[in-house]
Design a protein around this motif. Structure first.
Motif, PDB file in Angstrom:
ATOM      1  N   GLY A   1      36.323  35.456  34.065  1.00 39.44           N
ATOM      2  CA  GLY A   1      37.274  34.490  34.614  1.00 39.44           C
ATOM      3  C   GLY A   1      36.753  33.757  35.832  1.00 39.44           C
ATOM      4  O   GLY A   1      35.616  33.942  36.283  1.00 39.44           O
ATOM      5  N   PHE A   2      37.581  32.893  36.363  1.00 33.85           N
ATOM      6  CA  PHE A   2      37.234  32.082  37.530  1.00 33.85           C
ATOM      7  C   PHE A   2      36.819  32.971  38.709  1.00 33.85           C
ATOM      8  O   PHE A   2      35.701  32.865  39.234  1.00 33.85           O
ATOM      9  CB  PHE A   2      38.446  31.216  37.892  1.00 33.85           C
ATOM     10  N   ILE A   3      37.709  33.870  39.115  1.00 36.36           N
ATOM     11  CA  ILE A   3      37.385  34.763  40.219  1.00 36.36           C
ATOM     12  C   ILE A   3      36.324  35.762  39.779  1.00 36.36           C
ATOM     13  O   ILE A   3      35.398  36.080  40.535  1.00 36.36           O
ATOM     14  CB  ILE A   3      38.653  35.491  40.716  1.00 36.36           C
ATOM     15  N   GLY A   4      36.430  36.241  38.550  1.00 40.09           N
ATOM     16  CA  GLY A   4      35.522  37.263  38.053  1.00 40.09           C
ATOM     17  C   GLY A   4      34.068  36.843  38.095  1.00 40.09           C
ATOM     18  O   GLY A   4      33.194  37.620  38.508  1.00 40.09           O
ATOM     19  N   GLN A   5      33.765  35.612  37.676  1.00 39.64           N
ATOM     20  CA  GLN A   5      32.370  35.170  37.684  1.00 39.64           C
ATOM     21  C   GLN A   5      31.815  35.083  39.098  1.00 39.64           C
ATOM     22  O   GLN A   5      30.668  35.469  39.358  1.00 39.64           O
ATOM     23  CB  GLN A   5      32.241  33.826  36.966  1.00 39.64           C
ATOM     24  N   HIS A   6      32.617  34.580  40.017  1.00 39.06           N
ATOM     25  CA  HIS A   6      32.161  34.531  41.412  1.00 39.06           C
ATOM     26  C   HIS A   6      31.955  35.941  41.960  1.00 39.06           C
ATOM     27  O   HIS A   6      30.997  36.197  42.711  1.00 39.06           O
ATOM     28  CB  HIS A   6      33.180  33.776  42.272  1.00 39.06           C
ATOM     29  N   LEU A   7      32.849  36.871  41.589  1.00 40.56           N
ATOM     30  CA  LEU A   7      32.721  38.246  42.082  1.00 40.56           C
ATOM     31  C   LEU A   7      31.492  38.924  41.491  1.00 40.56           C
ATOM     32  O   LEU A   7      30.755  39.615  42.209  1.00 40.56           O
ATOM     33  CB  LEU A   7      33.984  39.047  41.759  1.00 40.56           C
ATOM     34  N   VAL A   8      31.260  38.756  40.195  1.00 41.71           N
ATOM     35  CA  VAL A   8      30.075  39.353  39.574  1.00 41.71           C
ATOM     36  C   VAL A   8      28.806  38.874  40.272  1.00 41.71           C
ATOM     37  O   VAL A   8      27.919  39.668  40.593  1.00 41.71           O
ATOM     38  CB  VAL A   8      30.038  39.035  38.062  1.00 41.71           C
ATOM     39  N   GLU A   9      28.731  37.573  40.530  1.00 41.92           N
ATOM     40  CA  GLU A   9      27.559  37.015  41.220  1.00 41.92           C
ATOM     41  C   GLU A   9      27.401  37.638  42.601  1.00 41.92           C
ATOM     42  O   GLU A   9      26.294  38.013  43.020  1.00 41.92           O
ATOM     43  CB  GLU A   9      27.698  35.501  41.334  1.00 41.92           C
ATOM     44  N   HIS A  10      28.514  37.758  43.319  1.00 45.63           N
ATOM     45  CA  HIS A  10      28.471  38.311  44.674  1.00 45.63           C
ATOM     46  C   HIS A  10      28.033  39.772  44.658  1.00 45.63           C
ATOM     47  O   HIS A  10      27.209  40.197  45.488  1.00 45.63           O
ATOM     48  CB  HIS A  10      29.851  38.180  45.317  1.00 45.63           C
TER      49      HIS A  10
END
Length: 329
Positions: free
Chosen positions: A10-19
């Protein structure tokens, strides 16, 4: 460290995975369909994470995912994220946001490997309408929408069942996160999509809008995922809730102005009564003091730059047609 991210596509999920990958974590991420091929997650990030399909309504599948990943920390993002979609599919939204969270907490309680912390992505919509001042974590949960009710149920289930079963659960009550990768059902990418259509000559230079004077506490999603990771690092009191917000109210009008500035267009702005939400609170802002005191976190990214980056991402990626949504059936 092994971590599990539900709704990693998801939107937040992809940013979190990257982080989390940038932090050196070993990430297992779940998705409802196929692993993301678009969105904001880099090709290297997509390859580095281990992806697995998961419908959180399936308790056995949730238990299998937790046991296979053997995570030290879990970030629970899978769920309905759109108020409009939750309103149309209220039973599904409650099953995913409420029962899905119950399935996860119970699976962690039975897991053979010790999970240190489960961070649940909650929502400021659990509070309901604005009360005239910044919302604190002790503000009663009085949701005024279907979506808010399902997120309040998730909040209560996560912390209540976590307490009963001895699972360390923390709820991050997210105020609106914005940035590249968000679906056009949300206000900022919707402005971007329509502004680009005008700039490209695909639409008349006219924008129909709702109430632009509504104020919300927006935070760049990249600051938001940093807060989630910081919350997971805490060793303090379990079963707490933390507001993830800037503490600053921004008018929807400002988002639109920043988008039009970046798009270099000056369309006619027309108020459409059909786009005005009945009973919508004039202002909703949060108090981030508890999170700041516990972790030192604060929103750092400039919202104007975030709006510009969102328009650039929509323009370069065809995001209005292809962006991933937060995981929901």
């Amino acid at each position: 460290m092994r971590v599990l991210v539900t709704g990693g596509d998801g939107f937040i999920g992809q940013h979190l995975v990257e982080h989390l990958l940038d932090r050196g974590y070993e990430v297992t991420a779940t998705m409802l369909g196929e692993a993301p091929s678009g969105g904001t997650l880099s090709p290297a990030g997509r390859a580095a994470a281990a992806w697995t399909r998961l419908d959180v309504r399936d308790a056995d599948a949730v238990a299998s995912a937790v046991n296979a990943a053997r995570p030290r920390r879990i970030f629970h993002l899978a769920g309905f994220s759109s108020g409009a979609e939750a309103g149309k599919r209220s039973r599904d939204a409650l099953a995913v946001n409420g029962a899905g969270t119950l399935n996860l907490v119970e699976a962690v309680a039975r897991a053979p490997a010790a999970v240190h912390t489960v961070v649940v992505a909650g929502s400021a919509d659990s509070y309901g309408g604005g009360g005239g001042g910044p919302m604190q974590e002790r503000t009663p949960l009085r949701p005024t929408s279907v979506y808010g009710a399902t997120k309040a149920a998730q909040d209560v289930v996560a912390r209540g069942v976590g307490t009963a079963l001895g699972v360390r659960v923390v709820v991050a009550r997210l105020f609106p996160l914005v940035g590249p990768g968000q679906r056009p059902v949300f206000v900022l990418p919707s402005f971007c999509r329509r502004a680009l259509a005008i700039r490209r000559g695909m639409a008349e230079p006219r924008l129909a809008v709702g109430n632009l004077d509504v104020e919300r506490d927006f935070t760049d999603v990249r600051d938001g995922v940093r807060a989630l990771a910081d919350i997971a690092d805490l060793d303090g009191t379990p079963h707490m809730a933390y507001n993830v917000c800037s503490g600053i109210a921004t008018k929807i009008r400002r988002l639109l102005e920043w988008v039009l500035e970046r798009a270099e267009i000056e369309p006619e702005i027309v108020r459409d009564p059909a786009l005005v939400r009945s009973g919508e609170p004039a202002a909703v802002v949060g108090d981030p003091a508890r999170l700041r005191a516990a972790t030192g976190w604060r929103a750092e990214r400039d919202l104007r730059a975030c709006a510009h980056a969102t328009l650039d991402w929509v323009a370069s990626s065809g995001a209005a047609r292809r962006s991933s949504g937060d995981t929901a059936p």
